[in-house]
Design a protein around this motif. Structure first.
Motif, PDB file in Angstrom:
ATOM      1  N   MET A   1       0.887  -1.189   0.041  1.00 51.61           N
ATOM      2  CA  MET A   1      -0.071  -0.124   0.053  1.00 51.61           C
ATOM      3  C   MET A   1       0.800   1.209   0.143  1.00 51.61           C
ATOM      4  O   MET A   1       1.771   1.421   0.625  1.00 51.61           O
ATOM      5  CB  MET A   1      -0.886  -0.135   1.277  1.00 51.61           C
ATOM      6  N   LYS A   2       0.589   2.103  -0.828  1.00 46.20           N
ATOM      7  CA  LYS A   2       1.158   3.401  -0.861  1.00 46.20           C
ATOM      8  C   LYS A   2       0.707   4.292   0.185  1.00 46.20           C
ATOM      9  O   LYS A   2       1.260   5.434   0.648  1.00 46.20           O
ATOM     10  CB  LYS A   2       1.352   4.067  -2.325  1.00 46.20           C
ATOM     11  N   ILE A   3      -0.645   4.325   0.185  1.00 45.48           N
ATOM     12  CA  ILE A   3      -1.601   5.363   0.851  1.00 45.48           C
ATOM     13  C   ILE A   3      -1.626   4.863   2.474  1.00 45.48           C
ATOM     14  O   ILE A   3      -1.827   3.737   2.429  1.00 45.48           O
ATOM     15  CB  ILE A   3      -2.809   5.685   0.109  1.00 45.48           C
ATOM     16  N   GLN A   4      -1.341   6.007   3.235  1.00 41.85           N
ATOM     17  CA  GLN A   4      -1.476   5.804   4.628  1.00 41.85           C
ATOM     18  C   GLN A   4      -2.226   6.878   5.388  1.00 41.85           C
ATOM     19  O   GLN A   4      -2.036   8.001   4.779  1.00 41.85           O
ATOM     20  CB  GLN A   4      -0.240   5.439   5.403  1.00 41.85           C
ATOM     21  N   ILE A   5      -2.956   6.368   6.415  1.00 43.01           N
ATOM     22  CA  ILE A   5      -3.843   7.555   6.898  1.00 43.01           C
ATOM     23  C   ILE A   5      -2.744   8.061   8.140  1.00 43.01           C
ATOM     24  O   ILE A   5      -2.233   7.211   8.684  1.00 43.01           O
ATOM     25  CB  ILE A   5      -5.169   6.993   7.747  1.00 43.01           C
ATOM     26  N   LEU A   6      -2.791   9.363   8.014  1.00 44.93           N
ATOM     27  CA  LEU A   6      -1.903   9.967   9.024  1.00 44.93           C
ATOM     28  C   LEU A   6      -2.453   9.863  10.410  1.00 44.93           C
ATOM     29  O   LEU A   6      -3.672   9.682  10.576  1.00 44.93           O
ATOM     30  CB  LEU A   6      -1.733  11.485   8.491  1.00 44.93           C
TER      31      LEU A   6
END
Ligand SMILES: Nc1ncnc2c1ncn2[C@@H]1O[C@H](COP(=O)(O)OP(=O)(O)OP(=O)(O)O)[C@@H](O)[C@H]1O
Ligand SMILES: [Mg+2]
Length: 578
Positions: A1-6
Motif C-alpha cells: 500500500m502506498k497510501i497511509q492514513i496520517l
C-alpha cells in the motif's frame, strides 16, 4: 500500500500549519476569540516577540469547566451549529480550529470563569495532550497563555523572521483589531513594556489618532456612503499624500480585517488619476454588508472573503471614494503640510493613555470636516478657489505665481492644462462621444506586422477615443480624424502609444476603465510642450477652467498641479516660527 492514513497528531500539526504561521497568527486568533466573547477590555502580553509567551486576557463571557475542556478539541465551536449558519456568520471565528491548533504546537494554559460563576478553572495542554481542569481563583473572563510556540516543531521555528519583524507583525494584527473596534479598550505589552494602550473612544477618528498617531491621522478625511445594502465609511488620505506600498490600506468587512483584491482594486480605481504610478493612498475603509452576502469561509487564516455580488461591492467602493475625493480635490487643503509624514513602524506608544478627555483638541476644530455626504461644497470663495487668486506672473515659461487669501501659490501650467483636458475628454466620453476634428490631409502611420495586428483589433477602441483610422495600403493606416482637443501636429506618435498601451487589454468589461486611462495620454499630447509665454487672459481662463472641473489639484498622472505656501509655511521657512 502506498497510501497511509496520517496519525491524529500529524493531522493536527498539518492543520495547525495553516492556522498558526507565526506568533502574530496566534495573537490574532486569541484576540478574535476575546472579541467573539463580547469582551470590552483586551490585553495582550508578549515576551521575546511572542516566541516565549503570548498571553491574551479578556473580560468576556468566559467558559464553564465543561466548555473549557471542549474548547481545545478539534472542530468544537459554540459559534455555528447548522449548515445555514455557515452562510450567515456574524462572529470572527467559526471553524473550531484555532485553540486546538495552537495547543498542538505550544504549551498552552487557559484560565476561564463565566461572569456568574463563583470561581474559574485552569486547563493545561501540552503539544495537544490535555491535562485535567483545576479549580482556581480568577476574575470573570478568559486568559490564554501560549508558551514556547513551535517548541515541538523546530523546523517551523527556523522560518520565523528576526524578532523585530515578528513583533511588528503582532503590532499590525493588534492595531487592525483596535481600528475595527474603537469602543473597546486594548493594551499591548512587550517584555514588560507598554507598547500601546488604546482607551475606549466613542469616535472612530479618535481611534485612528491612537493607532496611526496624530500626524498621520490628521491628514485623512472622513467619508461615509450608503447604497442599497452596502454601507461604507472610514478615512482617506488626500493628494499629495501617498506611499510606495499598501501598508496604510486597512480594509474591513463587517469589522473583520481582510485583504481583498476587489476592495483594494476599487480603492485604487477610486483614486485613479490622483496618485502617481506605483503609489498607494492611506485609507481605513469599513464595509458593512448583510452576512448572507459574503462568504468568510474561503481562506485558512480568514484574511480573504468572497462577495456574492462582487461587482456591486466594487462599484460602491469606487463611488464612495470618488465622491469623497471629488469634494476634497476642488482646492488644496490648508491643513496639508508639505513636510513628509513620519514613517509608522507599527510599534508606537499610545497617544492619549487614559487622558483623552483632558487633551486639548480645540485647535483641530477648524480642520475637522464632516463626511462628504453632508458637506456643503458651496462654502468656498465665489467663483471657486482658483479664480479667486491674484495672478502675479508667469516664470520660467511654465509656472504661474499667484497670491491666494492664504498665501503664495505656484501652479504648474502643464499639469493644470493636462488635468483640464483630461476632464473635458472624460466628460465627452461619458456623454457618448469624444469630439473630433477631421483632417483635411489625412496622416499616415506605417506599422510593423506586430503593430498592425494589434491596431486591427483596436480600431473601434481608438474610435471611442476620438481617432478615426482607415486601412491605407498593406502596412499603412490613414488617420482621418483626431480628438478636437489635440493641437495640430504629428498624430502618429500618440496613436502608436495608445495602441501599445491597449495591447494588454482584451477583456471587454475592463475596456472602459482602460480607455479612461488612455485619455490621460491624449491629454498629455494636447498640451503644447514647449514653454510658452501666456497672456494674462489665458492664465485667467486656465484658472477658471480649473474651478469648473473635478480633481483639479493633481494632473492625470497624479503629479500636483499646485504648491501652496501658507503664512505658517513661509514663517517657518524664514525661521520666524520655531
Ligand atoms: N476568550 C474566550 N472567551 C470565551 N470563550 C472562548 C474564548 N476563546 C475560545 N472560546 C470558546 O472556545 C471555542 C473554540 O475556540 P476556537 O478559537 O478554537 O474556535 P472558534 O472561535 O469557534 O473558531 P475558529 O477556529 O474559526 O477561531 C469557541 O467557539 C468559544 O466558544
Ligand atoms: Mg476562534
Amino acid at each position: 500500500m502506498k497510501i497511509q492514513i496520517l496519525s491524529a497528531e500529524m493531522a493536527s500539526r498539518i492543520a495547525a500549519g495553516e492556522v498558526v504561521e507565526r506568533p502574530a497568527s496566534a495573537v490574532k486568533e486569541l484576540m478574535e476569540n476575546s472579541l467573539d466573547a463580547g469582551a470590552t477590555e483586551i490585553s495582550v502580553w508578549v515576551e521575546k516577540s511572542g516566541t516565549a509567551l503570548i498571553r491574551v486576557t479578556d473580560n468576556g463571557d468566559g467558559m464553564t469547566v465543561e466548555d473549557l475542556s471542549l474548547a481545545v478539541e478539534r472542530h468544537s465551536t459554540s459559534k455555528i451549529r447548522t449548515e445555514e449558519d455557515l452562510f450567515r456568520i456574524a462572529t470572527l471565528g467559526f471553524r473550531g480550529e484555532a485553540l486546538p491548533s495552537i495547543a498542538s504546537v505550544s504549551k498552552t494554559e487557559i484560565i476561564s470563569r463565566p461572569k456568574d460563576a463563583e470561581c474559574g478553572y485552569r486547563l493545561r495542554v501540552e503539544a495537544g495532550i490535555k491535562g485535567a481542569p483545576q479549580i482556581t481563583a480568577c476574575s470573570p473572563g478568559t486568559t490564554v497563555d501560549i508558551r514556547e510556540l513551535f517548541y515541538n516543531i523546530p523546523a517551523r521555528r527556523k522560518f520565523l523572521k528576526a524578532p523585530a519583524t515578528e513583533l511588528s507583525h503582532i503590532c499590525d494584527v493588534f492595531n487592525r483589531m483596535a481600528l475595527a473596534h474603537p469602543s473597546l479598550h486594548f493594551r499591548l505589552y512587550h517584555d514588560g513594556r507598554t507598547v500601546a494602550d488604546y482607551v475606549a473612544v466613542s469616535d472612530a477618528r479618535d481611534r485612528l489618532h491612537q493607532v496611526l498617531g496624530r500626524d498621520t491621522a490628521k491628514n485623512l478625511i472622513p467619508f461615509s456612503f450608503h447604497e442599497s445594502e452596502v454601507s461604507l465609511s472610514g478615512f482617506l488620505s488626500v493628494a499629495p499624500i501617498s506611499f510606495p506600498n499598501a501598508r496604510y490600506l486597512f480594509t474591513f468587512v463587517n469589522h473583520r480585517y481582510v485583504r481583498d483584491k476587489i476592495i483594494t482594486h476599487a480603492i485604487l480605481h477610486g483614486y485613479e488619476t490622483l496618485l502617481m504610478k506605483g503609489q498607494y493612498p492611506a485609507a481605513a475603509l469599513f464595509l458593512g454588508i448583510p452576512y448572507r452576502e459574503v462568504d468568510v469561509n474561503v481562506h485558512p487564516a480568514k484574511y480573504e472573503v468572497r462577495f456574492r455580488r462582487q461587482s456591486e461591492v466594487h462599484e460602491a467602493v469606487v463611488k464612495a471614494i470618488r465622491g469623497a475625493l471629488k469634494l476634497e480635490a476642488k482646492e488644496p487643503l490648508s491643513r496639508i503640510e508639505l513636510r513628509p509624514i513620519p514613517r509608522f513602524d507599527g510599534v508606537m506608544e499610545s497617544h492619549f493613555p487614559y487622558t483623552l478627555s483632558s487633551v486639548d483638541r480645540s485647535h483641530e476644530a477648524s480642520v475637522t470636516r464632516e463626511p462628504f455626504t453632508i458637506l456643503q461644497p458651496a462654502d468656498g470663495p465665489p467663483g471657486g478657489f482658483f479664480s479667486s487668486m491674484n495672478i502675479l506672473d508667469q516664470i520660467l515659461g511654465c509656472y504661474l505665481i499667484c497670491a491666494s487669501s492664504r498665501g503664495l501659490v505656484i501652479i504648474d501650467q502643464h499639469a493644470a492644462h493636462e488635468r483640464v483636458a483630461f476632464e473635458k475628454l472624460r466628460r465627452q466620453m461619458e456623454e457618448g462621444e469624444v469630439q473630433q476634428q477631421n483632417l483635411l490631409i489625412p496622416q499616415t502611420v506605417e506599422l510593423s506586422p506586430g503593430e498592425l495586428t494589434l491596431l486591427e483589433q483596436k480600431v473601434s477602441a481608438l474610435q471611442q477615443l476620438g481617432f478615426t483610422l482607415e486601412p491605407f495600403g498593406a502596412k499603412t493606416y490613414a488617420i482621418t480624424a483626431v480628438p478636437a482637443l489635440l493641437p495640430e501636429g504629428d498624430y502618429s506618435q500618440v496613436v502608436r502609444q495608445i495602441v501599445a498601451e491597449l495591447a494588454e487589454v482584451d477583456k471587454s468589461e475592463k475596456l472602459r476603465q482602460h480607455l479612461e486611462e488612455r485619455l490621460a495620454t491624449i491629454a498629455c499630447h494636447s498640451v503644447i510642450r514647449a514653454n510658452r509665454q501666456l497672456e494674462m487672459s489665458e492664465m485667467r481662463a486656465l484658472l477658471k477652467e480649473l474651478d469648473q472641473i473635478d480633481f483639479a489639484t493633481q494632473c492625470p498622472h497624479g503629479r500636483p498641479v499646485l504648491l501652496e505656501f501658507s503664512r505658517d509655511d513661509l514663517d517657518r521657512m524664514f525661521k520666524r516660527l520655531a
